[in-house]
Design a protein around this motif. Structure first.
Motif, PDB file in Angstrom:
ATOM      1  N   THR A  51      -6.285   1.051   3.748  1.00  5.42           N
ATOM      2  CA  THR A  51      -5.532   0.287   4.730  1.00  5.42           C
ATOM      3  C   THR A  51      -5.285   1.183   5.948  1.00  5.42           C
ATOM      4  O   THR A  51      -5.670   2.351   5.960  1.00  5.42           O
ATOM      5  N   LYS A  52      -4.642   0.645   6.952  1.00  4.38           N
ATOM      6  CA  LYS A  52      -4.368   1.450   8.140  1.00  4.38           C
ATOM      7  C   LYS A  52      -3.490   2.655   7.826  1.00  4.38           C
ATOM      8  O   LYS A  52      -3.677   3.739   8.367  1.00  4.38           O
ATOM      9  N   GLN A  53      -2.517   2.451   6.919  1.00  3.80           N
ATOM     10  CA  GLN A  53      -1.598   3.538   6.596  1.00  3.80           C
ATOM     11  C   GLN A  53      -2.031   4.370   5.404  1.00  3.80           C
ATOM     12  O   GLN A  53      -1.710   5.546   5.321  1.00  3.80           O
ATOM     13  N   ASP A  89       0.847  -1.191   0.000  1.00  2.00           N
ATOM     14  CA  ASP A  89       0.000   0.000   0.000  1.00  2.00           C
ATOM     15  C   ASP A  89       0.884   1.243   0.000  1.00  2.00           C
ATOM     16  O   ASP A  89       2.108   1.169   0.093  1.00  2.00           O
TER      17      ASP A  89
END
Length: 406
Positions: free
Chosen positions: A307-309, A263
């Protein structure tokens, strides 16, 4: 027609301009002026050639329509060689019609060849192919067959059809040898080099490597999801999504593709797509909006997930994601691509070829000149721009030739 004119014309047909000038250099009659003009053009003295051909056109009487038409065709060839794309194309078409009506098939064919070359130069490939559709070069001399094969190869190269391009260049090489004209053989050799030098860069899984044109064709027809940075489109085999008018979305798509299968952090996406030096809530909001738009446009080919990032690209059918990039990336890459042919261009001719305003082109040229990438000579309307070719690279993919989508 006297013997000196006949022998001078024969010398020009054989690619011997100096031999032709020895016979007619001191003569001022209309046929001699025309031959002198053609000889000067073969020697690269385009300004002098244009002047002589115009004098010849005026010297022929109105009743000598065929001779005048031949002069117009010769002047059009000089204009094309000197990259004067503002030269009236209607005049060349009218000359071709006149020659066809009077049975001068050889010169009419040459006029058609010049029309097609101009169309290829400005990226009008459909029109160029239409003009060649019903043309059979077999009855014509080797030089004419060479010219025809070269223009067919030029269209195939810009269409990224390497098999057809190689076949056409093989025919051109054979005809050029039969003609025995060094300039034609050199032109064929130059065309071969286009197929044998890198035409793009492949970026995948954090690595990159150069690609030949044949490899580019293979990649475009594969089942990989290709983010084409040469034309700003995303495609899988025959399916494609154009992002030509959406530069922000394309920048996001390219960033996601270069990082695949990983990502991309939000901060990096903001920097690459928006040029953001610092991040606040308004930037994050804009990124979410643009990602939503990108997700919608790419839905037939891939999905964009959070995504988390940051965000990640997930192709639907393709097993691989690659980026096809220009061999040398520059803000003014399209201008450099045309100048890389080694010819001297005016800013007006570049504007016509690029389909842009002359002011935009001039700003690009000034920027390139400031960085030492191009040089100019002459003043005012006679000013021309030139640069040596980029070593080891061809600029085919930078030219304005859209890929065929079936």
């Amino acid at each position: 027609m006297d013997s000196l004119i006949t022998s001078a014309a024969r010398a020009l047909a054989e690619g011997d301009p100096l031999g032709a000038l020895k016979r007619v250099a001191l003569r001022g009659d209309a046929p001699a002026l025309a031959l002198r003009g053609i000889a000067m053009a073969q020697l690269g003295e385009f300004a002098r050639a244009k002047e002589l051909l115009r004098r010849a056109t005026r010297a022929f009487s109105p009743k000598e329509s065929v001779a005048r038409a031949r002069c117009i065709v010769a002047e059009a060839e000089v204009a094309l060689a000197s990259r004067d794309l503002s030269w009236p194309a209607r005049g060349l078409k009218a000359a071709r019609v006149t020659l066809e009506e009077h049975g001068d098939r050889l010169n009419a064919t040459h006029a058609r060849y010049l029309e097609v070359r101009r169309l290829v130069l400005i990226g009008a490939l459909d029109d160029a192919e239409h003009m060649l559709a019903d043309f059979d070069p077999t009855p014509f001399p080797p030089a004419s067959r060479t010219a025809y094969a070269l223009v067919v190869a030029g269209i195939a190269i810009r269409r990224i059809r390497t098999k057809a391009a190689r076949a056409a260049l093989a025919r051109a090489e054979l005809a050029a040898r039969q003609a025995g004209i060094p300039a034609l053989m050199a032109e064929v050799e130059s065309a071969w080099r286009v197929l044998n030098t890198p035409a793009a860069r492949l970026i995948a899984r954090g690595k990159e490597r150069p690609l030949l044109l044949e490899e580019v064709e293979t990649m475009l027809s594969s089942k990989a999801l290709v983010v084409d940075a040469c034309r700003n489109i995303v495609r899988v085999s025959r399916s494609s999504v154009s992002l030509v008018t959406r530069p922000v979305l394309f920048a996001l798509a390219r960033s996601l593709s270069e990082a695949w299968p990983g990502d991309v952090p939000r901060d990096l996406l903001l920097a690459r797509a928006f040029g953001a030096r610092f991040v606040d809530e308004s930037h994050r909001m804009r990124l979410r909006v643009e990602m939503g738009r990108l997700r919608k446009m790419l839905r037939p080919l891939a999905d964009v997930t959070a995504t988390k990032q940051g965000f990640r690209l997930e192709p639907r059918r393709a097993r691989e994601v690659v980026v096809l990039a220009q061999p040398v990336e520059d803000e003014n890459g399209a201008v450099l691509a045309f100048l890389a042919d080694g010819e001297a261009w005016s800013s007006s001719a570049l504007a016509i070829a690029l389909g842009a305003s002359q002011r935009t082109v001039q700003r690009a040229l000034d920027s390139l000149a400031a960085s030492g990438k191009v040089q100019s000579f002459g003043q005012a309307r006679a000013r021309r721009w030139i640069t040596p070719p980029v070593p080891g690279f061809t600029t085919t993919l930078l030219l304005p030739a859209p890929l065929p989508i079936d």
